[in-house]
Design a protein around this motif. Sequence first.
Motif, PDB file in Angstrom:
ATOM      1  N   LEU A 131      66.140  34.068  46.401  1.00 41.57           N
ATOM      2  CA  LEU A 131      66.404  32.857  47.518  1.00 41.57           C
ATOM      3  C   LEU A 131      66.407  33.405  49.125  1.00 41.57           C
ATOM      4  O   LEU A 131      67.657  33.402  48.795  1.00 41.57           O
ATOM      5  N   HIS A 132      65.755  33.321  49.653  1.00 42.47           N
ATOM      6  CA  HIS A 132      66.266  33.117  51.134  1.00 42.47           C
ATOM      7  C   HIS A 132      67.566  32.882  51.339  1.00 42.47           C
ATOM      8  O   HIS A 132      66.494  31.363  51.362  1.00 42.47           O
ATOM      9  N   PRO A 133      68.466  33.060  52.535  1.00 40.66           N
ATOM     10  CA  PRO A 133      69.105  32.033  52.356  1.00 40.66           C
ATOM     11  C   PRO A 133      68.929  31.149  53.467  1.00 40.66           C
ATOM     12  O   PRO A 133      69.221  29.995  54.054  1.00 40.66           O
ATOM     13  N   SER A 134      68.417  31.420  54.110  1.00 37.78           N
ATOM     14  CA  SER A 134      67.851  30.694  55.299  1.00 37.78           C
ATOM     15  C   SER A 134      66.651  29.405  54.747  1.00 37.78           C
ATOM     16  O   SER A 134      66.511  28.321  55.335  1.00 37.78           O
ATOM     17  N   ASP A 135      66.001  30.115  54.346  1.00 34.08           N
ATOM     18  CA  ASP A 135      64.466  29.163  53.808  1.00 34.08           C
ATOM     19  C   ASP A 135      65.273  28.290  52.561  1.00 34.08           C
ATOM     20  O   ASP A 135      64.579  27.077  52.403  1.00 34.08           O
ATOM     21  N   SER A 136      66.497  28.122  52.011  1.00 35.43           N
ATOM     22  CA  SER A 136      66.965  27.775  51.045  1.00 35.43           C
ATOM     23  C   SER A 136      67.487  26.390  52.379  1.00 35.43           C
ATOM     24  O   SER A 136      67.632  24.929  51.486  1.00 35.43           O
ATOM     25  N   GLN A 137      67.405  26.700  53.481  1.00 30.14           N
ATOM     26  CA  GLN A 137      67.622  25.380  54.384  1.00 30.14           C
ATOM     27  C   GLN A 137      66.219  24.413  54.736  1.00 30.14           C
ATOM     28  O   GLN A 137      66.545  22.969  54.996  1.00 30.14           O
ATOM     29  N   HIS A 138      65.363  24.854  54.465  1.00 31.37           N
ATOM     30  CA  HIS A 138      64.431  23.956  54.789  1.00 31.37           C
ATOM     31  C   HIS A 138      63.115  23.801  52.894  1.00 31.37           C
ATOM     32  O   HIS A 138      61.791  24.362  53.437  1.00 31.37           O
ATOM     33  N   GLY A 139      63.722  23.666  51.947  1.00 32.20           N
ATOM     34  CA  GLY A 139      63.304  23.196  50.591  1.00 32.20           C
ATOM     35  C   GLY A 139      63.404  23.935  49.624  1.00 32.20           C
ATOM     36  O   GLY A 139      63.607  23.397  47.731  1.00 32.20           O
ATOM     37  N   ASP A 140      63.633  25.327  50.331  1.00 33.64           N
ATOM     38  CA  ASP A 140      63.551  25.898  48.364  1.00 33.64           C
ATOM     39  C   ASP A 140      64.735  26.135  48.047  1.00 33.64           C
ATOM     40  O   ASP A 140      64.907  26.456  47.176  1.00 33.64           O
ATOM     41  N   LEU A 141      65.755  25.790  48.984  1.00 31.22           N
ATOM     42  CA  LEU A 141      66.740  24.908  47.636  1.00 31.22           C
ATOM     43  C   LEU A 141      66.408  25.005  46.738  1.00 31.22           C
ATOM     44  O   LEU A 141      67.212  24.694  45.275  1.00 31.22           O
ATOM     45  N   GLY A 142      65.157  24.203  46.069  1.00 27.31           N
ATOM     46  CA  GLY A 142      64.785  23.219  45.526  1.00 27.31           C
ATOM     47  C   GLY A 142      64.733  24.391  44.173  1.00 27.31           C
ATOM     48  O   GLY A 142      64.556  23.389  43.110  1.00 27.31           O
ATOM     49  N   VAL A 143      64.602  25.356  44.361  1.00 29.53           N
ATOM     50  CA  VAL A 143      64.256  26.440  43.031  1.00 29.53           C
ATOM     51  C   VAL A 143      65.609  25.951  42.220  1.00 29.53           C
ATOM     52  O   VAL A 143      65.451  26.914  41.447  1.00 29.53           O
ATOM     53  N   VAL A 144      66.649  26.021  42.577  1.00 25.32           N
ATOM     54  CA  VAL A 144      68.346  25.631  42.274  1.00 25.32           C
ATOM     55  C   VAL A 144      68.149  25.043  40.873  1.00 25.32           C
ATOM     56  O   VAL A 144      67.876  23.362  41.679  1.00 25.32           O
ATOM     57  N   GLN A 145      68.867  25.012  40.207  1.00 30.13           N
ATOM     58  CA  GLN A 145      68.814  24.421  38.663  1.00 30.13           C
ATOM     59  C   GLN A 145      70.045  24.064  38.143  1.00 30.13           C
ATOM     60  O   GLN A 145      70.973  25.092  38.472  1.00 30.13           O
ATOM     61  N   GLN A 146      70.497  23.269  37.589  1.00 26.50           N
ATOM     62  CA  GLN A 146      72.430  23.454  37.309  1.00 26.50           C
ATOM     63  C   GLN A 146      72.405  23.489  36.271  1.00 26.50           C
ATOM     64  O   GLN A 146      73.838  24.424  36.230  1.00 26.50           O
ATOM     65  N   ASN A 147      72.105  24.880  35.300  1.00 26.60           N
ATOM     66  CA  ASN A 147      71.988  25.766  34.238  1.00 26.60           C
ATOM     67  C   ASN A 147      72.082  27.646  34.475  1.00 26.60           C
ATOM     68  O   ASN A 147      73.005  27.996  34.034  1.00 26.60           O
ATOM     69  N   ASP A 148      71.845  26.931  36.079  1.00 26.14           N
ATOM     70  CA  ASP A 148      71.290  28.547  36.931  1.00 26.14           C
ATOM     71  C   ASP A 148      72.969  29.051  37.243  1.00 26.14           C
ATOM     72  O   ASP A 148      74.100  28.551  37.137  1.00 26.14           O
ATOM     73  N   VAL A 149      73.292  30.529  37.220  1.00 30.41           N
ATOM     74  CA  VAL A 149      74.148  30.662  38.353  1.00 30.41           C
ATOM     75  C   VAL A 149      73.506  31.929  39.814  1.00 30.41           C
ATOM     76  O   VAL A 149      72.630  32.515  39.589  1.00 30.41           O
TER      77      VAL A 149
END
Length: 208
Positions: free
Chosen positions: A72-90
């Motif tokens: 997960l690119h940290p910059s892209d996470s601020q533009h929607g890619d954070l959605g790849v993260v789920q509650q059981n992830d690490v």
Amino acid sequence: MEELIQSVIAQEAEAIKKIPVTEAFSKAVDLIHKQVHGRNGKLVASGMGKAGQIALNIATTFSSTGTPAVFLHPSDSQHGDLGVVQQNDVLLLISNSGKTREIVELVDLAENLYPGLPLVVISGNPESVLAKSADVFISTGNPEEVCPLGLTPTTSTTVMTVIGDALVVALMSKIGFTSGDYAKRHHGGYLGDKSRLQAGNGLPLSGK
């Protein structure tokens, strides 16, 4: 020139030898195993710049050896890619300074999305904000860069790569990953052929 190159190799090899091998490694392995193999989550690796390239390499190596992972690119996470993260992830975050702005912000964003999401940090700064927020902190030993300016990530990224390899191999051992398992995930090329040959002969991944 040959002497310079030998010096670079020697310095980086020495930095690898000085990686602090502590219980943090086993704690990280157990945490990743619990989230990914116990709770059906995945490993989400991230880093900025060259550390990000190392994080990408670690993620793809984990995935090919039986532990699902994404970068997960940290910059892209601020533009929607954070959605790849789920509650059981690490999360596996890499930052030499331990205070990379985009990574610190990613921690806050992930915490807002899923409070308590476990965090493994690889850094050279044990006093950093990232290190102190981590569930598991793995130190690189903060080696000096072989770059003559002392600026370009060189030795630090080498050490990060080795730490990632150690975690991958430890997870492979923990889950009993075999040549047959590898073959199912790596169909093409020489490694695909080799893994299928080893699996067909009943040989372990090492070929011994």
